[in-house]
Design a protein around this motif. Sequence first.
Motif, PDB file in Angstrom:
ATOM      1  N   ALA A 192       0.794  19.021  -7.461  1.00  0.00           N
ATOM      2  CA  ALA A 192       1.784  17.949  -7.339  1.00  0.00           C
ATOM      3  C   ALA A 192       1.250  16.873  -6.408  1.00  0.00           C
ATOM      4  N   ALA A 193       1.855  15.687  -6.497  1.00  0.00           N
ATOM      5  CA  ALA A 193       1.445  14.576  -5.649  1.00  0.00           C
ATOM      6  C   ALA A 193       2.659  13.763  -5.232  1.00  0.00           C
ATOM      7  N   GLY A 194       2.479  12.977  -4.184  1.00  0.00           N
ATOM      8  CA  GLY A 194       3.494  12.039  -3.743  1.00  0.00           C
ATOM      9  C   GLY A 194       2.818  10.816  -3.163  1.00  0.00           C
ATOM     10  N   THR A 195       3.483   9.677  -3.206  1.00  0.00           N
ATOM     11  CA  THR A 195       2.907   8.440  -2.679  1.00  0.00           C
ATOM     12  C   THR A 195       3.945   7.700  -1.838  1.00  0.00           C
ATOM     13  N   ALA A 196       3.443   6.819  -0.995  1.00  0.00           N
ATOM     14  CA  ALA A 196       4.297   5.927  -0.210  1.00  0.00           C
ATOM     15  C   ALA A 196       3.503   4.654   0.047  1.00  0.00           C
ATOM     16  N   PHE A 197       4.101   3.501  -0.225  1.00  0.00           N
ATOM     17  CA  PHE A 197       3.412   2.226  -0.101  1.00  0.00           C
ATOM     18  C   PHE A 197       4.213   1.262   0.772  1.00  0.00           C
ATOM     19  N   GLY A 198       3.487   0.279   1.302  1.00  0.00           N
ATOM     20  CA  GLY A 198       4.165  -0.842   1.916  1.00  0.00           C
ATOM     21  C   GLY A 198       4.809  -1.716   0.853  1.00  0.00           C
ATOM     22  N   THR A 199       5.444  -2.790   1.283  1.00  0.00           N
ATOM     23  CA  THR A 199       6.109  -3.699   0.353  1.00  0.00           C
ATOM     24  C   THR A 199       5.081  -4.498  -0.444  1.00  0.00           C
ATOM     25  N   PRO A 200       5.237  -4.604  -1.769  1.00  0.00           N
ATOM     26  CA  PRO A 200       4.282  -5.392  -2.563  1.00  0.00           C
ATOM     27  C   PRO A 200       4.303  -6.861  -2.152  1.00  0.00           C
ATOM     28  N   GLN A 201       3.107  -7.451  -2.082  1.00  0.00           N
ATOM     29  CA  GLN A 201       2.955  -8.864  -1.733  1.00  0.00           C
ATOM     30  C   GLN A 201       2.058  -9.518  -2.779  1.00  0.00           C
ATOM     31  N   ALA A 202       2.453 -10.673  -3.268  1.00  0.00           N
ATOM     32  CA  ALA A 202       1.638 -11.403  -4.236  1.00  0.00           C
ATOM     33  C   ALA A 202       0.499 -12.112  -3.509  1.00  0.00           C
ATOM     34  N   VAL A 203      -0.709 -11.914  -3.962  1.00  0.00           N
ATOM     35  CA  VAL A 203      -1.867 -12.545  -3.329  1.00  0.00           C
ATOM     36  C   VAL A 203      -1.735 -14.069  -3.376  1.00  0.00           C
TER      37      VAL A 203
END
Length: 342
Positions: A11-22
């Motif tokens: 199994a896996a899990g992820t966590a990201f910061g807020t998406p930002q448009a380049v």
Amino acid sequence: MSNAARPGIIAAGTAFGTPQAVADTAAAYVPDPEAVGRLGYTTYHRVADGVTATDLAAGAAREALENADLDIADIDLIVVGHSDVPEYLGWDPSAAVARALGAGSTPTVLFTQACAAWAPALDHVAGAMALDPGTETALLILVNVHSEAHSNRMDFNGCIASDGAVAVVLRRGYPRLCRLSSAQVTNPEYADLFRIEYGGSAVPVPPAGSTHRDLDPMVSVYRHFDRDPARFQAFLKENTTRLADVVDAALARAGRDRAELARLVYLNDNQQTFRAVADTVGLPLERTNARQARELGHMGAADQLVCLWRHLESGELAKGDLVALAGAASPGMHWFCTLLEV
């Protein structure tokens, strides 16, 4: 390693910061946004102020445990790969993540080999399962939160740094997503590439009136190659050649060859480098993670396993497929490859 001792990912899990448009944010980082645009990234992720790498790592780990239907008490080993500046000096992020998860006395190990930390971390899990009968289930967590106090996330090493974490639960003898072999090589000539001059024991405090960011880490690259374009181009060629070499070495150790590769999952580099890597390894670009790299940004040590899981969730990988997780890391400089069978 026998099949019974090989670790497989359950199994896996992820966590990201807020998406930002380049396109919307590049001007805040660099004077020439068009140059950043040519790297090919569309999006990166940035954590909110006050969110730490420990927070992100623990969030990914909780999701992985939930997806595996396990509790932290079921884990025999916690391995953390941290690829950017730690929150504190004289401090162990792996223990901090374990504490956040309520792990008690579970042993932890920390790897800090920049964006290549995923490879020795995964090797350590495999070694622990091969050598210790008590290590049945392990939690591997890889995290990158870029320290904007130390360097510019858009003007550092040809990538756009991105904040993210991935955690995977591995079990001895699990027959899916099992690790087959690995290989690595180091060229110590490049030990000083991209080093940050201030903050370590050699120069702990920046000169008066300066900050950590006032010396561009690219200066050490220009110094190393004496601003000679031919020498720098030779380095870029060495980068892809050595990557192909470690892919072949890992394949040879597993008794396989390049013709059997279903996909190459490389670090989330710029698109020009992806094309060079794909050509050198002999795979079409669409059988790499180039598209995902554009959307994610370079999440340090988390790149390969984040992209692997996205390929699985999108149906781009099937049972039995052979996948090469590969990358290069500076400082070092190091090249790594790990083979997995889906």
